[in-house]
Design an enzyme around this catalytic site. Structure first.
Site, PDB file in Angstrom:
ATOM      1  N   ARG A  39      49.829  50.857  46.787  1.00 30.30           N
ATOM      2  CA  ARG A  39      48.688  51.517  47.435  1.00 30.30           C
ATOM      3  C   ARG A  39      49.088  52.862  48.045  1.00 30.30           C
ATOM      4  NH1 ARG A  39      44.068  49.228  49.264  1.00 30.30           N
ATOM      5  NH2 ARG A  39      44.273  50.072  51.352  1.00 30.30           N
TER       6      ARG A  39
ATOM      7  N   CYS B 186      49.174  44.304  46.908  1.00 25.92           N
ATOM      8  CA  CYS B 186      49.077  42.855  46.778  1.00 25.92           C
ATOM      9  C   CYS B 186      47.622  42.418  46.678  1.00 25.92           C
ATOM     10  CB  CYS B 186      49.712  42.202  47.996  1.00 25.92           C
ATOM     11  SG  CYS B 186      51.501  42.323  47.981  1.00 25.92           S
TER      12      CYS B 186
HETATM   13  N1  EPU Z   1      40.589  48.245  55.827  1.00 19.85           N
HETATM   14  C1  EPU Z   1      39.307  48.635  55.522  1.00 19.85           C
HETATM   15  N2  EPU Z   1      39.115  49.903  55.058  1.00 19.85           N
HETATM   16  C2  EPU Z   1      40.134  50.786  54.878  1.00 19.85           C
HETATM   17  C3  EPU Z   1      41.461  50.389  55.207  1.00 19.85           C
HETATM   18  C4  EPU Z   1      41.646  49.103  55.690  1.00 19.85           C
HETATM   19  O1  EPU Z   1      38.368  47.862  55.659  1.00 19.85           O
HETATM   20  O2  EPU Z   1      39.893  51.921  54.447  1.00 19.85           O
HETATM   21  C5  EPU Z   1      40.822  46.885  56.325  1.00 19.85           C
HETATM   22  C6  EPU Z   1      41.625  46.054  55.337  1.00 19.85           C
HETATM   23  O3  EPU Z   1      40.831  45.534  54.316  1.00 19.85           O
HETATM   24  C7  EPU Z   1      42.243  44.990  56.223  1.00 19.85           C
HETATM   25  C8  EPU Z   1      42.464  45.757  57.528  1.00 19.85           C
HETATM   26  O4  EPU Z   1      41.643  46.921  57.476  1.00 19.85           O
HETATM   27  O5  EPU Z   1      41.314  43.958  56.460  1.00 19.85           O
HETATM   28  C9  EPU Z   1      43.899  46.177  57.772  1.00 19.85           C
HETATM   29  O6  EPU Z   1      44.394  46.983  56.724  1.00 19.85           O
HETATM   30  P1  EPU Z   1      45.456  48.147  56.986  1.00 19.85           P
HETATM   31  O7  EPU Z   1      44.838  49.428  56.536  1.00 19.85           O
HETATM   32  O8  EPU Z   1      45.953  48.035  58.362  1.00 19.85           O
HETATM   33  O9  EPU Z   1      46.610  47.732  55.982  1.00 19.85           O
HETATM   34  P2  EPU Z   1      47.384  48.680  54.980  1.00 19.85           P
HETATM   35  O10 EPU Z   1      47.727  49.968  55.594  1.00 19.85           O
HETATM   36  O11 EPU Z   1      46.713  48.665  53.656  1.00 19.85           O
HETATM   37  C10 EPU Z   1      49.779  47.982  55.759  1.00 19.85           C
HETATM   38  C11 EPU Z   1      50.960  47.352  55.108  1.00 19.85           C
HETATM   39  C12 EPU Z   1      50.703  45.885  54.867  1.00 19.85           C
HETATM   40  C13 EPU Z   1      50.409  45.217  56.203  1.00 19.85           C
HETATM   41  C14 EPU Z   1      49.233  45.915  56.897  1.00 19.85           C
HETATM   42  C15 EPU Z   1      48.958  45.373  58.277  1.00 19.85           C
HETATM   43  C16 EPU Z   1      51.875  49.169  53.820  1.00 19.85           C
HETATM   44  C17 EPU Z   1      52.157  49.757  52.493  1.00 19.85           C
HETATM   45  N3  EPU Z   1      51.219  48.031  53.845  1.00 19.85           N
HETATM   46  O12 EPU Z   1      48.710  47.821  54.829  1.00 19.85           O
HETATM   47  O13 EPU Z   1      51.883  45.355  54.337  1.00 19.85           O
HETATM   48  O14 EPU Z   1      50.089  43.868  55.983  1.00 19.85           O
HETATM   49  O15 EPU Z   1      49.502  47.329  57.004  1.00 19.85           O
HETATM   50  O16 EPU Z   1      50.086  45.501  59.090  1.00 19.85           O
HETATM   51  O17 EPU Z   1      52.261  49.716  54.857  1.00 19.85           O
HETATM   52  C18 EPU Z   1      53.170  43.949  53.037  1.00 19.85           C
HETATM   53  O18 EPU Z   1      54.142  44.598  53.459  1.00 19.85           O
HETATM   54  O19 EPU Z   1      53.270  42.893  52.367  1.00 19.85           O
HETATM   55  C19 EPU Z   1      51.840  44.413  53.328  1.00 19.85           C
HETATM   56  C20 EPU Z   1      50.747  43.955  52.735  1.00 19.85           C
END
Ligand code: EPU
Length: 453
Positions: free
Chosen positions: A111, A135
């Protein structure tokens, strides 16, 4: 320095074995080392695009997500050189737009491409994001990202190939109020605001340790970022940024994974590099369950207490809560606790798929897809949440299981190592997105397994 060494952050072939048969039932004992956090290193690599001179990043792990970002940077003519093991030089001078097909070819399993938008809009005036991978743990929308980029003045067109963004003029500072403290969207705002014209105020920001580390990197580059109380971050845009030199924060998700592995297998693992301050919530839960830990300056030793371990109620949450990435390995350990544990997953809408495999191995886990209401909850209930009820202790027996995602996959491996009898774990390659040298580490801890040729 270039030449042969540049390939070493690509995965060693042993890590690519996609199917491994574990002979479980033995405690994991010994030492592992965790290096830079996947969820910081990949963002730090993107941040290098914002500089007008090369950056040097240390503590870079040999994981597939790093290889993906390296490929994406190279597609944009950024030179990535491995100076030493785990030390990358990233030279953005000469960055240029990449061909759609090339971005697509590299982006498939990650992503991260979405975070290229701000830096590319500043450097080149345009950016393209293909369909995003990552994922399969729910919808994982990008609406917060796109809304923020629009607020900075980006023009966004969606097509069948993906999303094209343009900045007809310099992006300008904006007020962004996130509906949820999203990690990625907070990073998006930071990476865009630092070089926008004027001031950006971000409210309801994520404050994960990896975000604070990214802010330190940006500060080293010349950015002005004020972290204020109540999840507010104010960024004063600057005209240009220089390269940085930085050692990445250690991977607290990997550290917690090995800690859970020690508990599940009745083992004893010293995790070199584990950092107490970033694991405090995890350590509290570990102690409540009865797990032992001992912190020193270099890492943390995690061990099973002998006898029984206790059940616990966990609610995943944004920092400083219990990370969603910690629950999957802990669930394996909780199958061995005496009594009923509950895990409320409040961050993602589909993060218990991995429990099917544990049930197949003899665990007693019931998943409530709509979540479980409880007046004792600490975290406000979210519409997308689910819960798992784990009743133990249940002896695990070997089974053939398929890895569904990164963290779920690690939990399958721990379960296979905990179980009596052989377990064949397939699709193991996914785990190398975020865990370096997994098989070598397991072997060093005494796990017995055979790789399919
Ligand atoms: N969300 C939205 N809209 C958006 C962005 C997020 O609705 O535009 C929602 C998501 O669907 C979710 C929530 O907000 O329900 C949290 O998502 P977040 O944006 O915080 O997650 P992310 O940035 O996509 C990162 C890590 C994840 C980790 C999460 C939470 C990376 C590459 N990934 O994801 O890591 O679980 O923050 O801490 O930094 C992993 O390492 O296995 C992993 C999935």
């Amino acid at each position: 320095m270039v030449g042969d060494q540049t390939t070493s952050i690509m995965l060693p072939s042993a890590e690519e074995a996609d199917e491994v048969t574990f002979e479980g039932g033995k405690p994991l004992v010994g030492e592992v080392e965790v290096r830079g956090a996947k969820n910081l290193v990949t963002k730090a690599m993107v941040a290098a695009l914002l500089g007008d001179s090369p950056s040097v990043l240390r503590g870079v792990p040999a994981i597939r997500d790093v290889a993906v970002v390296k490929g994406l940077l190279e597609a944009h003519a950024v030179t990535v050189t491995e100076l030493a093991d785990g030390e990358l030089e990233l030279d953005p001078r000469g960055a240029k737009s990449a061909h759609f097909a090339e971005i697509d070819a590299h982006a498939g399993s990650s992503r991260i491409p979405i975070l290229f938008c701000g830096p590319l809009l500043h450097q080149l005036g345009e950016a393209f994001i293909p369909d995003l991978g990552g994922c399969r743990i729910g919808d994982r929308p990008i609406n917060f990202h796109l809304d923020a980029l629009r607020a900075f003045g980006a023009e966004i067109d969606k097509s069948y190939e993906g999303i094209r963004l343009r900045a007809p003029r310099r992006l300008v500072g904006a007020r962004v109020d996130l509906p949820y403290p999203s990690v990625g969207a907070t990073e998006q705002v930071l990476l865009t605001a630092v070089r926008a014209q004027g001031v950006t105020e971000l409210t309801n920001a994520a404050i994960e340790p990896e975000i604070m580390d990214l802010i330190q990197i940006l500060q080293k580059m010349g950015a002005i970022i004020l972290v204020e109380p109540n999840r507010t971050i104010v960024i004063e845009g600057v005209d240009s940024l220089a390269g940085y030199r930085h050692k990445a924060i250690p991977d607290r998700s990997e550290a917690a994974s090995w800690a859970a592995a020690a508990l599940a297998t009745r083992g004893d693992i010293y995790v070199r590099g584990a950092h107490q301050a970033d694991l405090m919530t995890f350590l509290n839960v570990y102690r409540k369950v009865g797990g032992l830990f001992d912190v020193d300056d270099e890492g943390i030793r995690f061990s099973h207490p002998g006898g029984e371990i206790k059940p616990v109620v966990i609610e995943t949450d944004v920092h400083p809560g219990f990370m969603t990435d910690w629950q999957q390995p802990m669930v394996v350990a909780l199958t061995q606790a005496t009594g009923r544990s509950i895990v409320h997953e409040t961050v993602y809408e589909n993060r218990f798929g991995f429990t099917d495999a544990l049930t197949k191995m003899g665990a007693d886990i019931e998943v409530y897809k709509e979540g479980i209401a409880s007046i004792t909850r600490r975290v406000p209930r979210r519409p997308l949440e689910q819960a798992a009820v784990i009743t133990g202790p249940t002896p695990l027996h070997g089974a053939d299981v398929r890895v569904p995602d990164l963290r779920g996959g690690f939990s399958h491996v721990i379960a296979a190592v905990t179980a009596s009898g052989p377990s064949t774990v397939s699709n193991l390659g996914i785990i190398s997105r975020g865990y370096e040298h997994l098989l070598a580490k397991l072997s060093g801890l005494g796990a017995t397994f055979e790789q399919k040729a």
